[in-house]
Motif scaffolding. Structure first.
Motif, PDB file in Angstrom:
ATOM      1  N   GLN A  72       0.830  -1.205   0.000  1.00 13.33           N
ATOM      2  CA  GLN A  72       0.000   0.000   0.000  1.00 13.33           C
ATOM      3  C   GLN A  72       0.861   1.249   0.000  1.00 13.33           C
ATOM      4  O   GLN A  72       1.505   1.579   0.989  1.00 13.33           O
ATOM      5  N   GLY A  73       0.835   1.965  -1.111  1.00 13.76           N
ATOM      6  CA  GLY A  73       1.563   3.213  -1.204  1.00 13.76           C
ATOM      7  C   GLY A  73       0.884   4.327  -0.431  1.00 13.76           C
ATOM      8  O   GLY A  73      -0.319   4.269  -0.120  1.00 13.76           O
ATOM      9  N   ALA A  74       1.643   5.366  -0.136  1.00 13.29           N
ATOM     10  CA  ALA A  74       1.144   6.481   0.675  1.00 13.29           C
ATOM     11  C   ALA A  74       0.048   7.280  -0.027  1.00 13.29           C
ATOM     12  O   ALA A  74      -0.635   8.075   0.616  1.00 13.29           O
ATOM     13  N   GLU A  75      -0.140   7.068  -1.331  1.00 10.31           N
ATOM     14  CA  GLU A  75      -1.193   7.771  -2.063  1.00 10.31           C
ATOM     15  C   GLU A  75      -2.589   7.258  -1.717  1.00 10.31           C
ATOM     16  O   GLU A  75      -3.594   7.861  -2.080  1.00 10.31           O
ATOM     17  N   ALA A  76      -2.664   6.127  -1.026  1.00 12.28           N
ATOM     18  CA  ALA A  76      -3.941   5.450  -0.779  1.00 12.28           C
ATOM     19  C   ALA A  76      -4.901   6.299   0.037  1.00 12.28           C
ATOM     20  O   ALA A  76      -4.500   7.052   0.928  1.00 12.28           O
ATOM     21  N   GLY A  77      -6.190   6.151  -0.245  1.00 13.61           N
ATOM     22  CA  GLY A  77      -7.211   6.791   0.554  1.00 13.61           C
ATOM     23  C   GLY A  77      -7.524   5.992   1.798  1.00 13.61           C
ATOM     24  O   GLY A  77      -7.225   4.799   1.892  1.00 13.61           O
ATOM     25  N   GLY A  78      -8.142   6.654   2.761  1.00 18.14           N
ATOM     26  CA  GLY A  78      -8.482   5.975   4.004  1.00 18.14           C
ATOM     27  C   GLY A  78      -7.259   5.731   4.861  1.00 18.14           C
ATOM     28  O   GLY A  78      -6.233   6.400   4.739  1.00 18.14           O
ATOM     29  N   HIS A  79      -7.379   4.744   5.740  1.00 22.08           N
ATOM     30  CA  HIS A  79      -6.313   4.478   6.699  1.00 22.08           C
ATOM     31  C   HIS A  79      -5.115   3.800   6.046  1.00 22.08           C
ATOM     32  O   HIS A  79      -5.264   2.899   5.224  1.00 22.08           O
ATOM     33  N   ARG A  80      -3.925   4.227   6.447  1.00 19.50           N
ATOM     34  CA  ARG A  80      -2.694   3.531   6.050  1.00 19.50           C
ATOM     35  C   ARG A  80      -2.563   2.261   6.875  1.00 19.50           C
ATOM     36  O   ARG A  80      -2.826   2.248   8.075  1.00 19.50           O
ATOM     37  N   GLY A  81      -2.096   1.192   6.234  1.00 18.81           N
ATOM     38  CA  GLY A  81      -2.000  -0.100   6.909  1.00 18.81           C
ATOM     39  C   GLY A  81      -0.705  -0.311   7.654  1.00 18.81           C
ATOM     40  O   GLY A  81      -0.120  -1.394   7.589  1.00 18.81           O
ATOM     41  N   CYS A  82      -0.228   0.660   8.379  1.00 24.09           N
ATOM     42  CA  CYS A  82       1.066   0.576   9.062  1.00 24.09           C
ATOM     43  C   CYS A  82       0.960  -0.289  10.313  1.00 24.09           C
ATOM     44  O   CYS A  82       0.015  -0.161  11.093  1.00 24.09           O
ATOM     45  N   PHE A  83       1.953  -1.135  10.530  1.00 19.88           N
ATOM     46  CA  PHE A  83       1.960  -1.999  11.709  1.00 19.88           C
ATOM     47  C   PHE A  83       2.053  -1.169  12.993  1.00 19.88           C
ATOM     48  O   PHE A  83       1.460  -1.522  13.998  1.00 19.88           O
ATOM     49  N   ASP A  84       2.838  -0.098  12.956  1.00 20.24           N
ATOM     50  CA  ASP A  84       3.039   0.765  14.119  1.00 20.24           C
ATOM     51  C   ASP A  84       2.335   2.089  13.859  1.00 20.24           C
ATOM     52  O   ASP A  84       2.782   2.894  13.036  1.00 20.24           O
ATOM     53  N   ALA A  85       1.231   2.336  14.548  1.00 18.57           N
ATOM     54  CA  ALA A  85       0.441   3.543  14.304  1.00 18.57           C
ATOM     55  C   ALA A  85       1.257   4.807  14.471  1.00 18.57           C
ATOM     56  O   ALA A  85       1.052   5.798  13.769  1.00 18.57           O
ATOM     57  N   ALA A  86       2.216   4.786  15.383  1.00 14.32           N
ATOM     58  CA  ALA A  86       3.003   5.984  15.656  1.00 14.32           C
ATOM     59  C   ALA A  86       3.920   6.364  14.501  1.00 14.32           C
ATOM     60  O   ALA A  86       4.371   7.501  14.407  1.00 14.32           O
ATOM     61  N   GLN A  87       4.212   5.403  13.625  1.00 12.02           N
ATOM     62  CA  GLN A  87       5.149   5.643  12.525  1.00 12.02           C
ATOM     63  C   GLN A  87       4.459   5.959  11.195  1.00 12.02           C
ATOM     64  O   GLN A  87       5.126   6.149  10.184  1.00 12.02           O
ATOM     65  N   ALA A  88       3.128   6.026  11.181  1.00  8.77           N
ATOM     66  CA  ALA A  88       2.397   6.116   9.919  1.00  8.77           C
ATOM     67  C   ALA A  88       2.788   7.311   9.069  1.00  8.77           C
ATOM     68  O   ALA A  88       2.921   7.205   7.851  1.00  8.77           O
ATOM     69  N   GLU A  89       2.973   8.478   9.694  1.00  9.53           N
ATOM     70  CA  GLU A  89       3.320   9.661   8.905  1.00  9.53           C
ATOM     71  C   GLU A  89       4.802   9.724   8.559  1.00  9.53           C
ATOM     72  O   GLU A  89       5.198  10.487   7.679  1.00  9.53           O
ATOM     73  N   ARG A  90       5.626   8.937   9.221  1.00 12.77           N
ATOM     74  CA  ARG A  90       7.072   8.970   8.954  1.00 12.77           C
ATOM     75  C   ARG A  90       7.467   8.070   7.792  1.00 12.77           C
ATOM     76  O   ARG A  90       8.471   8.324   7.124  1.00 12.77           O
ATOM     77  N   GLY A  91       6.712   7.008   7.568  1.00 10.31           N
ATOM     78  CA  GLY A  91       7.058   6.046   6.518  1.00 10.31           C
ATOM     79  C   GLY A  91       6.189   6.186   5.292  1.00 10.31           C
ATOM     80  O   GLY A  91       5.632   5.205   4.805  1.00 10.31           O
ATOM     81  N   MET A  92       6.057   7.395   4.776  1.00 11.27           N
ATOM     82  CA  MET A  92       5.147   7.657   3.659  1.00 11.27           C
ATOM     83  C   MET A  92       5.819   7.320   2.328  1.00 11.27           C
ATOM     84  O   MET A  92       6.281   8.198   1.593  1.00 11.27           O
ATOM     85  N   VAL A  93       5.874   6.048   2.006  1.00 12.25           N
ATOM     86  CA  VAL A  93       6.515   5.579   0.783  1.00 12.25           C
ATOM     87  C   VAL A  93       5.459   5.455  -0.317  1.00 12.25           C
ATOM     88  O   VAL A  93       4.432   4.802  -0.129  1.00 12.25           O
ATOM     89  N   GLY A  94       5.725   6.058  -1.467  1.00 13.22           N
ATOM     90  CA  GLY A  94       4.780   6.017  -2.575  1.00 13.22           C
ATOM     91  C   GLY A  94       4.777   4.673  -3.284  1.00 13.22           C
ATOM     92  O   GLY A  94       5.743   3.909  -3.226  1.00 13.22           O
ATOM     93  N   THR A  95       3.681   4.397  -3.984  1.00 13.66           N
ATOM     94  CA  THR A  95       3.507   3.110  -4.667  1.00 13.66           C
ATOM     95  C   THR A  95       4.608   2.844  -5.677  1.00 13.66           C
ATOM     96  O   THR A  95       5.104   1.717  -5.798  1.00 13.66           O
ATOM     97  N   LEU A  96       5.021   3.867  -6.418  1.00 10.85           N
ATOM     98  CA  LEU A  96       6.026   3.691  -7.464  1.00 10.85           C
ATOM     99  C   LEU A  96       7.355   3.194  -6.908  1.00 10.85           C
ATOM    100  O   LEU A  96       8.064   2.424  -7.559  1.00 10.85           O
ATOM    101  N   ALA A  97       7.709   3.622  -5.704  1.00 12.43           N
ATOM    102  CA  ALA A  97       8.946   3.160  -5.069  1.00 12.43           C
ATOM    103  C   ALA A  97       8.725   1.882  -4.274  1.00 12.43           C
ATOM    104  O   ALA A  97       9.597   1.007  -4.231  1.00 12.43           O
ATOM    105  N   LEU A  98       7.563   1.754  -3.641  1.00  9.25           N
ATOM    106  CA  LEU A  98       7.326   0.640  -2.726  1.00  9.25           C
ATOM    107  C   LEU A  98       7.180  -0.695  -3.441  1.00  9.25           C
ATOM    108  O   LEU A  98       7.756  -1.708  -3.015  1.00  9.25           O
ATOM    109  N   VAL A  99       6.399  -0.721  -4.523  1.00  4.98           N
ATOM    110  CA  VAL A  99       6.086  -2.000  -5.162  1.00  4.98           C
ATOM    111  C   VAL A  99       7.337  -2.728  -5.669  1.00  4.98           C
ATOM    112  O   VAL A  99       7.556  -3.896  -5.326  1.00  4.98           O
ATOM    113  N   PRO A 100       8.194  -2.094  -6.485  1.00  5.01           N
ATOM    114  CA  PRO A 100       9.363  -2.854  -6.951  1.00  5.01           C
ATOM    115  C   PRO A 100      10.316  -3.235  -5.834  1.00  5.01           C
ATOM    116  O   PRO A 100      10.967  -4.291  -5.898  1.00  5.01           O
ATOM    117  N   ALA A 101      10.409  -2.406  -4.798  1.00  3.66           N
ATOM    118  CA  ALA A 101      11.284  -2.749  -3.670  1.00  3.66           C
ATOM    119  C   ALA A 101      10.789  -3.997  -2.959  1.00  3.66           C
ATOM    120  O   ALA A 101      11.579  -4.875  -2.577  1.00  3.66           O
TER     121      ALA A 101
END
Length: 356
Positions: free
Chosen positions: A177-206
């Motif tokens: 799930q890239g940071a462009e997504a609507g609704g809630h981000r699926g981050c394991f650690d709620a406190a880190q959600a705004e710090r790990g805003m990785v976009g889909t274009l970078a996240l998927v191939p990685a």
């Protein structure tokens, strides 16, 4: 003529899960009525239910309504730790929220989602082809029970580290799930959600390079170019949420649906203003006020969700977009007010045309 490698990969994924098109409905809590999943499944895609707020009996009823149409996934949030309560801070929030809606009673923040253990038992009883998780990983005992029953487990992830953890825990696929997504981000650690805003274009191939299991791409995908790009990046399928919200089967508030069609990528914001968890919505008047420097900080999830319940309910009754919980991904402007089956078909034809 041989298939493009990206299409061949998607075809293999579809064969594994009984689909004819690698287009999946995102499991959006509160916005996945059976009619929407039925339409997507009948068009060859995958239906979905975000069951966070549903009782066990409601989960079973939803599954029985959708099952005749085709495959689907049932999704649950992994529970957060018990929230820390701060009565003085909540009083300040209640006064702030009363500027936008009805008075907020002191007990408004006391509510909790349905019992997670009972919901997981309902998932097993519903026997879907796929169960998915968000906000963390299922306990090992539940994963073992899924595997014993032949139910696939997909884990929603937002970083490479989360994807590796999901694979090690036995996930059959990861939904990146890239940071462009609507609704809630699926981050394991709620406190880190705004710090790990990785976009889909970078996240998927990685993630594709890091794991051996299939990867589903989601976040900011609502039209054929984005979907085809996701397959070129190594995804086996695409999962779409906001792109289906304007379909009549979704049944969302008309003001919200109309605003999605007008939205540009920069018209959305990530905030904790509605639930206490980071989520992307339209930048409405309430969101802008709630994220202003002088606004009181939101309470943790699910306290904030309870505190804003009256505001959100009144906004829907009044058709007032400025106070609605109007979730929206950055590709909202590509969402079409067309039947969901037509959206699936046009997406697939467009993807195939681009990947020939």
């Amino acid at each position: 003529m041989s298939l493009h490698p990206a299409l061949a990969r998607a075809h293999g994924f579809c064969e594994r899960y009984g689909l004819t098109r690698p287009i999946l409905l995102a499991p959006m809590a509160g916005a996945c009525p059976p009619a929407l999943s039925v339409a997507v499944a009948r068009a060859g895609g995958l239906g979905a239910c975000g069951a966070l707020l549903m009782s066990p009996s409601a989960i079973l009823a939803w599954a029985e309504a959708v099952r005749p149409a085709g495959p689907f996934q049932l999704n649950l949030w992994i529970p957060d730790p018990a929230p820390a309560r701060d009565p003085a801070r909540e009083a300040e929030l209640r006064a702030f929220l009363a500027r936008f809606g009805p008075a907020v009673p002191p007990e408004a923040g006391d509510g909790r989602p349905p019992d997670f253990a009972a919901q997981t038992r309902a998932l097993l009883d519903a026997a879907p082809p796929i169960v998915s998780s968000v906000m963390g990983l299922y306990p090992p005992a539940f994963v073992a029970e899924l595997k014993a029953r032949g139910i696939a487990w997909w884990a929603n992830v937002s970083t490479v580290a989360e994807a590796l953890a999901a694979e090690a825990a036995g996930a059959d696929a990861v939904v990146a799930q890239g940071a462009e997504a609507g609704g809630h981000r699926g981050c394991f650690d709620a406190a880190q959600a705004e710090r790990g805003m990785v976009g889909t274009l970078a996240l998927v191939p990685a993630i594709v390079d890091a794991v051996r299991i299939p990867v589903v791409a989601t976040g900011g995908i609502a039209e054929a170019r984005g979907a085809a790009a996701a397959l070129l990046l190594g995804a086996s399928a695409v999962q779409i949420g906001t792109g289906f919200l304007r379909c009549p089967e979704a049944g969302i508030a008309p003001a919200w649906a109309a605003a999605l069609g007008r939205a540009r990528p920069e018209d959305t914001r990530v905030s904790r203003a509605f639930s206490g968890r980071a989520g992307r919505s339209l930048a409405t008047a309430y969101v802008e006020a709630a994220t202003a420097p002088d606004a009181p900080p939101p309470a943790p999830y699910p306290v904030q969700r309870g505190l804003t319940q009256g505001l959100r309910d009144e906004a829907v009754r009044a058709g007032d977009l400025d106070r609605m919980q109007a979730w929206a991904g950055q590709a909202a402007g590509f969402a079409r007010a067309a039947p969901a089956g037509e959206v699936v078909g046009d997406l697939w034809e467009g993807m195939r045309g681009l990947l020939r």
